[in-house]
Design a protein around this motif. Structure first.
Motif, mmCIF file in Angstrom:
data_model
loop_
_atom_site.group_PDB
_atom_site.id
_atom_site.type_symbol
_atom_site.label_atom_id
_atom_site.label_comp_id
_atom_site.label_asym_id
_atom_site.label_seq_id
_atom_site.Cartn_x
_atom_site.Cartn_y
_atom_site.Cartn_z
ATOM 1 N N VAL A 198 -1.550 -47.291 43.661
ATOM 2 C CA VAL A 198 -0.815 -46.604 42.603
ATOM 3 C C VAL A 198 0.639 -46.465 43.030
ATOM 4 O O VAL A 198 0.971 -46.550 44.223
ATOM 5 N N ARG A 199 1.503 -46.257 42.036
ATOM 6 C CA ARG A 199 2.926 -46.033 42.273
ATOM 7 C C ARG A 199 3.229 -44.546 42.114
ATOM 8 O O ARG A 199 2.821 -43.927 41.144
ATOM 9 N N ILE A 200 3.964 -43.997 43.080
ATOM 10 C CA ILE A 200 4.386 -42.594 43.023
ATOM 11 C C ILE A 200 5.902 -42.557 42.913
ATOM 12 O O ILE A 200 6.600 -43.124 43.765
ATOM 13 N N THR A 201 6.409 -41.900 41.877
ATOM 14 C CA THR A 201 7.847 -41.729 41.688
ATOM 15 C C THR A 201 8.138 -40.288 41.300
ATOM 16 O O THR A 201 7.251 -39.561 40.845
ATOM 17 N N ASP A 202 9.392 -39.893 41.473
ATOM 18 C CA ASP A 202 9.808 -38.574 41.019
ATOM 19 C C ASP A 202 9.660 -38.486 39.503
ATOM 20 O O ASP A 202 9.942 -39.441 38.782
ATOM 21 N N SER A 203 9.230 -37.323 39.019
ATOM 22 C CA SER A 203 8.972 -37.161 37.594
ATOM 23 C C SER A 203 10.260 -37.335 36.789
ATOM 24 O O SER A 203 11.328 -36.859 37.177
ATOM 25 N N LYS A 204 10.118 -38.007 35.645
ATOM 26 C CA LYS A 204 11.260 -38.261 34.774
ATOM 27 C C LYS A 204 11.302 -37.320 33.572
ATOM 28 O O LYS A 204 12.230 -37.400 32.767
ATOM 29 N N ILE A 205 10.313 -36.452 33.420
ATOM 30 C CA ILE A 205 10.250 -35.614 32.230
ATOM 31 C C ILE A 205 10.326 -34.132 32.569
ATOM 32 O O ILE A 205 10.066 -33.298 31.715
ATOM 33 N N THR A 206 10.676 -33.786 33.787
ATOM 34 C CA THR A 206 10.783 -32.381 34.152
ATOM 35 C C THR A 206 11.818 -32.220 35.243
ATOM 36 O O THR A 206 12.169 -33.178 35.947
ATOM 37 N N PHE A 207 12.326 -31.001 35.390
ATOM 38 C CA PHE A 207 13.294 -30.681 36.429
ATOM 39 C C PHE A 207 12.555 -30.289 37.704
ATOM 40 O O PHE A 207 11.475 -29.713 37.658
ATOM 41 N N GLN A 208 13.182 -30.598 38.830
ATOM 42 C CA GLN A 208 12.610 -30.246 40.125
ATOM 43 C C GLN A 208 13.138 -28.885 40.555
ATOM 44 O O GLN A 208 14.327 -28.584 40.383
ATOM 45 N N ASP A 209 12.253 -28.070 41.121
ATOM 46 C CA ASP A 209 12.629 -26.740 41.600
ATOM 47 C C ASP A 209 12.752 -26.681 43.117
ATOM 48 O O ASP A 209 12.965 -25.597 43.672
ATOM 49 N N VAL A 210 12.605 -27.810 43.787
ATOM 50 C CA VAL A 210 12.714 -27.853 45.242
ATOM 51 C C VAL A 210 13.717 -28.939 45.621
ATOM 52 O O VAL A 210 14.001 -29.845 44.839
#
Length: 377
Positions: free
Chosen positions: A329-341
């Protein structure tokens, strides 16, 4: 927080407020007491880190924080400009999260897009958080992820001029690979030990390309480990779903089927009517019918990274991801939400990764506490 007052009494009240701010993990610059005439000004410093020591350049060409201190932040900015000329992967830092009050009108940041990772799905498990709630987890293993090739926007013929990074996972025996594929890895990866053709070159079992911005480039051969991701962040996981073969309408689309009681003959699991009458006299495209089910590329978005184990290169994702055991599987940073960390930029510093190999688990908030939810009135 800067508190001004005309007298010593106001100064004492300001000190009490600042002590409460300290309990709330606030940041204090100082306390100022001015006379009514405004001729003199006395400043009392508090033993807390200043705001300038925590401010880092954000949302610029190089949005990172390189540690406390305004002077260090300025030096880090110079290092960022030097990293641009030195090449990809010359500087490591952190992407600070956007301000919650102003990030929604501004939209998602487009100035940086980190590289992802290729992981193998090991299965599912569960763990109990501090509230006693069972968390369903998917275990993903990052098997020897490393950068294979870096492509420019012109080579990829990308309209947004985004760069591409090929990431390889796993390893294959040379006797199972043709010479052209071995030559591809020999051309782009750092030179190994001298020997016969292909000797000293690790040929990846799975190669995936990720779109990145220019400031997130990495040098070929750079390792991407599990600590590339941080607990508390959201990721998108893409994979191929399990193939179910040819399936009927009830299994494939969840249809109701025909009546199961009297009067039904060999039509218990049929889908029913597929169209109208002579007008329009056809079956519209996209009609849900029996057919091949599964075996398609699907993306599960906004999944929480619950646990990271850099010792065994394992990432625990809350929820389910497409594919079966042993699937990539491919893991990427989410494109539909803001990061809190804060996220490592462009990836985790190798020197820091060697010294801080510790398992980290996401914080369990009180919102999901069943005792608070059901038993407090």
């Amino acid at each position: 927080v800067l508190v001004r007052g005309p007298s010593s009494g106001a100064l004492r009240q300001g000190l009490e407020k600042l002590q409460r701010c300290q309990e709330l993990k606030g940041t204090v610059l100082g306390v100022a007491s001015a006379s009514s005439a405004g001729s003199s000004l006395s400043v009392a410093r508090i033993g807390l880190p200043s705001l300038a020591d925590k401010v880092a350049p954000r949302h610029s060409w190089f949005p990172y924080s390189a540690g406390p201190g305004a002077a260090q932040a300025a030096a880090a900015a110079e290092a960022g400009s030097a990293a641009e000329s030195a090449g990809p992967g010359a500087f490591f830092g952190f992407l600070e999260p956007m301000d919650r009050k102003t990030r929604r009108p501004r939209g998602f940041p487009k100035s940086h897009r980190r590289v992802g990772a290729v992981a193998m799905k090991c299965g599912m498990t569960r763990e109990w958080d501090t509230n006693g709630v069972a968390i369903p987890l998917t275990v993903l293993w990052l098997d020897e992820n490393r950068v294979v090739q870096v492509k420019s926007g012109e080579e990829r013929q990308d309209k947004e001029n985004l760069f591409g990074i090929q990431v390889g996972a796993g390893a294959r025996r040379h006797k199972r690979v043709n010479k052209s594929l071995i030559g591809h890895f020999r051309k782009h990866l750092p030179k190994g030990k001298a020997g016969k053709a292909g000797e000293g070159v690790v040929v990846s079992r799975k190669v995936v390309e990720f779109e990145v911005t220019e400031n997130c480039l990495l040098a070929p051969g750079t390792a991407i480990n599990a600590d590339h991701f941080v607990v508390g962040q959201f990721v998108d996981v893409q994979g191929t779903t399990k193939g179910k073969g040819f399936a009927g309408g009830m299994k494939r689309h969840g249809m109701k089927g025909g009546p199961a009681s009297h009067g039904t003959t060999k039509a218990h699991r049929t889908i029913g009517s597929t169209g109208q009458c002579q007008d329009p006299g056809k079956v519209f495209k996209g009609k849900k019918m029996p057919g091949r089910m599964g075996g398609k590329t699907r993306t599960q978005q906004r999944l929480l990274v619950y646990k990271v184990d850099p010792v065994h290169n394992l990432v625990y994702i809350k929820g389910q991801v497409p594919g079966g055991k042993g699937a990539y599987v491919r893991i990427t940073d989410s494109k539909i939400t803001f990061q809190d960390v804060a996220l490592p930029f462009p990836t985790r510093d190798p020197e820091e990764a060697q010294t801080g190999n510790q398992v980290s688990i996401a914080y369990a908030g009180t919102k999901n506490d069943p005792f608070t939810r059901y038993w407090q009135f």
